[in-house]
Design an enzyme around this catalytic site. Sequence first.
Site, PDB file in Angstrom:
ATOM      1  N   LYS A  41      29.485   7.260 -10.074  1.00 20.36           N
ATOM      2  CA  LYS A  41      28.712   6.299  -9.277  1.00 20.36           C
ATOM      3  C   LYS A  41      29.561   5.095  -8.848  1.00 20.36           C
ATOM      4  O   LYS A  41      29.058   4.221  -8.150  1.00 20.36           O
ATOM      5  CB  LYS A  41      27.517   5.790 -10.104  1.00 20.36           C
ATOM      6  CG  LYS A  41      26.205   6.522  -9.823  1.00 20.36           C
ATOM      7  CD  LYS A  41      25.057   5.799 -10.494  1.00 20.36           C
ATOM      8  CE  LYS A  41      23.718   6.034  -9.837  1.00 20.36           C
ATOM      9  NZ  LYS A  41      22.653   5.225 -10.462  1.00 20.36           N
ATOM     10  N   SER A 128      19.616  -3.687  -8.087  1.00 24.67           N
ATOM     11  CA  SER A 128      21.008  -4.051  -8.366  1.00 24.67           C
ATOM     12  C   SER A 128      21.852  -3.914  -7.099  1.00 24.67           C
ATOM     13  O   SER A 128      22.752  -4.714  -6.862  1.00 24.67           O
ATOM     14  CB  SER A 128      21.594  -3.144  -9.450  1.00 24.67           C
ATOM     15  OG  SER A 128      20.904  -3.315 -10.648  1.00 24.67           O
TER      16      SER A 128
HETATM   17  P1  ADP Z   1      18.623  -0.032  -9.741  1.00 24.07           P
HETATM   18  O1  ADP Z   1      17.647   0.975  -9.177  1.00 24.07           O
HETATM   19  O2  ADP Z   1      18.254  -1.445  -9.471  1.00 24.07           O
HETATM   20  O3  ADP Z   1      20.073   0.278  -9.490  1.00 24.07           O
HETATM   21  P2  ADP Z   1      18.738   1.092 -12.420  1.00 24.07           P
HETATM   22  O4  ADP Z   1      19.227   2.435 -12.079  1.00 24.07           O
HETATM   23  O5  ADP Z   1      19.564   0.322 -13.375  1.00 24.07           O
HETATM   24  O6  ADP Z   1      18.468   0.059 -11.266  1.00 24.07           O
HETATM   25  O7  ADP Z   1      17.242   1.203 -12.905  1.00 24.07           O
HETATM   26  C1  ADP Z   1      16.797   1.341 -14.214  1.00 24.07           C
HETATM   27  C2  ADP Z   1      15.298   1.362 -14.240  1.00 24.07           C
HETATM   28  O8  ADP Z   1      14.818   0.054 -13.912  1.00 24.07           O
HETATM   29  C3  ADP Z   1      14.616   2.297 -13.241  1.00 24.07           C
HETATM   30  O9  ADP Z   1      13.460   2.814 -13.862  1.00 24.07           O
HETATM   31  C4  ADP Z   1      14.233   1.394 -12.108  1.00 24.07           C
HETATM   32  O10 ADP Z   1      13.120   1.894 -11.397  1.00 24.07           O
HETATM   33  C5  ADP Z   1      13.888   0.134 -12.860  1.00 24.07           C
HETATM   34  N1  ADP Z   1      14.001  -1.075 -12.042  1.00 24.07           N
HETATM   35  C6  ADP Z   1      15.061  -1.494 -11.335  1.00 24.07           C
HETATM   36  N2  ADP Z   1      14.791  -2.661 -10.699  1.00 24.07           N
HETATM   37  C7  ADP Z   1      13.507  -2.981 -11.014  1.00 24.07           C
HETATM   38  C8  ADP Z   1      12.621  -4.036 -10.649  1.00 24.07           C
HETATM   39  N3  ADP Z   1      12.998  -4.998  -9.807  1.00 24.07           N
HETATM   40  N4  ADP Z   1      11.378  -4.038 -11.173  1.00 24.07           N
HETATM   41  C9  ADP Z   1      10.994  -3.031 -12.013  1.00 24.07           C
HETATM   42  N5  ADP Z   1      11.762  -2.001 -12.370  1.00 24.07           N
HETATM   43  C10 ADP Z   1      13.009  -1.963 -11.890  1.00 24.07           C
END
Ligand code: ADP
Length: 163
Positions: A41, A128
């Site tokens: 990634k 992110s």
């Molecule tokens: P991103 O999608 O921001 O790159 P991650 O892969 O680290 O984040 O996501 C980890 C988990 O956190 C996933 O279940 C994603 O849906 C959730 N998540 C990411 N951003 C948020 C947010 N702003 N509010 C609620 N859940 C979130």
Amino acid sequence: MLRGIYPGSFDPVTLGHVDIIKRASRIVDELIVGVLNNNAKMPLFSVEERVKMLKEVTKDIPNIKILPFEGLLIECAHQVDAKLVIRGLRAIPDFEYELQMSQTNHKLEPDIETIFLTTSLEYSYLSSSTVREVAAFGGDISQFVPKAVAIELMKKMESKGEY
Ligand code: ADP
């Protein structure tokens, strides 16, 4: 004792993630935050840096552990003896992907359930990837991430010569 795992890339951890972490830590006895080490990634932060930032921003939550992991989530859940996977849901695109993932995981390991926490309204737009983009152009990211993370992001962008 109910142990849950909240997996993600956290590249970097945002206030949306912290909100889910806090709420999840009130549901389970122990919460493992699983930080995905997936170099394919091409993450901005190394897994060690992501773990360190997560530890810093969750240091006041007693029942939490931050662990890096690679490979299948259900393998990791097994290793740490977590029976619950916790994910956050922001909008419909999240739902389609998350539904597929949770059903696949359930097929692979019927003992492990996935639960979803819906995003708090103030963070529903936050990801992110948008934070990384704003930071790359020198924008103000202080309302999107914890202060310690904003400092690390600025340092990272400077070291990459982004601005
Ligand atoms: P991103 O999608 O921001 O790159 P991650 O892969 O680290 O984040 O996501 C980890 C988990 O956190 C996933 O279940 C994603 O849906 C959730 N998540 C990411 N951003 C948020 C947010 N702003 N509010 C609620 N859940 C979130």
